[in-house]
Motif scaffolding. Structure first.
Motif, PDB file in Angstrom:
ATOM      1  N   VAL A 188       0.861  -1.185   0.000  1.00  0.00           N
ATOM      2  CA  VAL A 188       0.000   0.000   0.000  1.00  0.00           C
ATOM      3  C   VAL A 188       0.897   1.234   0.000  1.00  0.00           C
ATOM      4  N   ASN A 189       0.394   2.295  -0.604  1.00  0.00           N
ATOM      5  CA  ASN A 189       1.131   3.564  -0.645  1.00  0.00           C
ATOM      6  C   ASN A 189       0.498   4.545   0.327  1.00  0.00           C
ATOM      7  N   ARG A 190       1.315   5.090   1.208  1.00  0.00           N
ATOM      8  CA  ARG A 190       0.825   6.041   2.208  1.00  0.00           C
ATOM      9  C   ARG A 190       0.182   7.262   1.557  1.00  0.00           C
ATOM     10  N   SER A 191       0.829   7.823   0.539  1.00  0.00           N
ATOM     11  CA  SER A 191       0.327   9.060  -0.062  1.00  0.00           C
ATOM     12  C   SER A 191      -1.036   8.868  -0.726  1.00  0.00           C
ATOM     13  N   GLU A 193       9.302  -1.351   4.827  1.00  0.00           N
ATOM     14  CA  GLU A 193       8.959   0.026   4.478  1.00  0.00           C
ATOM     15  C   GLU A 193       9.965   0.501   3.445  1.00  0.00           C
ATOM     16  N   GLU A 194       9.434   0.917   2.280  1.00  0.00           N
ATOM     17  CA  GLU A 194      10.296   1.355   1.182  1.00  0.00           C
ATOM     18  C   GLU A 194       9.748   2.670   0.649  1.00  0.00           C
ATOM     19  N   ASP A 211       7.537   5.557   0.103  1.00  0.00           N
ATOM     20  CA  ASP A 211       6.123   5.832   0.369  1.00  0.00           C
ATOM     21  C   ASP A 211       5.309   4.551   0.531  1.00  0.00           C
ATOM     22  N   GLU A 212       5.978   3.422   0.438  1.00  0.00           N
ATOM     23  CA  GLU A 212       5.266   2.154   0.343  1.00  0.00           C
ATOM     24  C   GLU A 212       5.528   1.248   1.545  1.00  0.00           C
ATOM     25  N   TYR A 213       4.443   0.634   2.006  1.00  0.00           N
ATOM     26  CA  TYR A 213       4.545  -0.493   2.927  1.00  0.00           C
ATOM     27  C   TYR A 213       4.395  -1.740   2.076  1.00  0.00           C
ATOM     28  N   ARG A 214       5.283  -2.713   2.264  1.00  0.00           N
ATOM     29  CA  ARG A 214       5.255  -3.933   1.460  1.00  0.00           C
ATOM     30  C   ARG A 214       5.317  -5.147   2.386  1.00  0.00           C
ATOM     31  N   LEU A 215       4.472  -6.126   2.089  1.00  0.00           N
ATOM     32  CA  LEU A 215       4.472  -7.370   2.853  1.00  0.00           C
ATOM     33  C   LEU A 215       5.568  -8.298   2.342  1.00  0.00           C
TER      34      LEU A 215
END
Length: 167
Positions: A102-105, A134-135, A137-141
């Motif tokens: 998911v992208n925070r922005s 955490e990369e 703006d992105e959270y990645r599983l």
């Protein structure tokens, strides 16, 4: 995990909990991607779910009832719920996790929700468990987390929906 690994060895890219494609630049799942970003979807068929103008609904769940309603030009909708802005945010947020990221922005801009403020402790737990990266703006599983994301998403439901079951 083994199946996804073998697909990747054969040149595929994993794009969600249940899809892998040969070339993600040319192969798109427009239906999935638009629906999981809030687009409307008309429910067609017995027991089908739809989302239209902020209303989440389901068609009749028994084949005979559905067919009888269609034959008599009667409504086929079994139940419907007018969703709130909060519920629409949660719906999109949960569905997008099935993509593995998911992208925070995106959520800040569309819903005005700061994911770190709202879910910081949960995300810290997922990081400690080795499930979340955490990369930018992105959270990645991680791969293992992607394969069991449905069991992780329960914590994101609103309290009144945490014990809900479809009947």
């Amino acid at each position: 995990s083994e199946a996804f690994s073998r697909l990747e060895q054969a040149g595929y890219t994993v794009t969600s909990t249940c899809t892998a494609v040969k070339n993600p630049d040319t192969t798109k799942f427009v239906y999935r991607d638009r629906l999981w970003s809030g687009a409307d979807m008309i429910a067609l068929g017995v027991a089908s779910f739809g989302h239209l103008g902020g209303i989440h609904y389901q068609n009749l769940t028994h084949f005979d009832q559905y067919c009888d309603a269609m034959e008599s030009s009667s409504p086929v909708i079994r139940r419907a719920l007018l969703t709130t802005e909060e519920e629409r945010f949660i719906r999109e947020f949960i569905l997008q996790w099935k993509l593995g990221k998911v992208n925070r922005s995106y959520f800040e801009k569309k819903f005005g929700v700061n994911l770190e403020q709202r879910y910081g402790p949960l995300f810290q737990q997922w990081k400690q468990d080795g499930d979340l990266l955490e990369e930018g703006d992105e959270y990645r599983l991680t791969r293992d987390a992607l394969l069991r994301v449905d069991s992780m998403l329960h914590d994101l439901f609103l309290p009144q929906h945490q014990d809900s079951r479809y009947v």
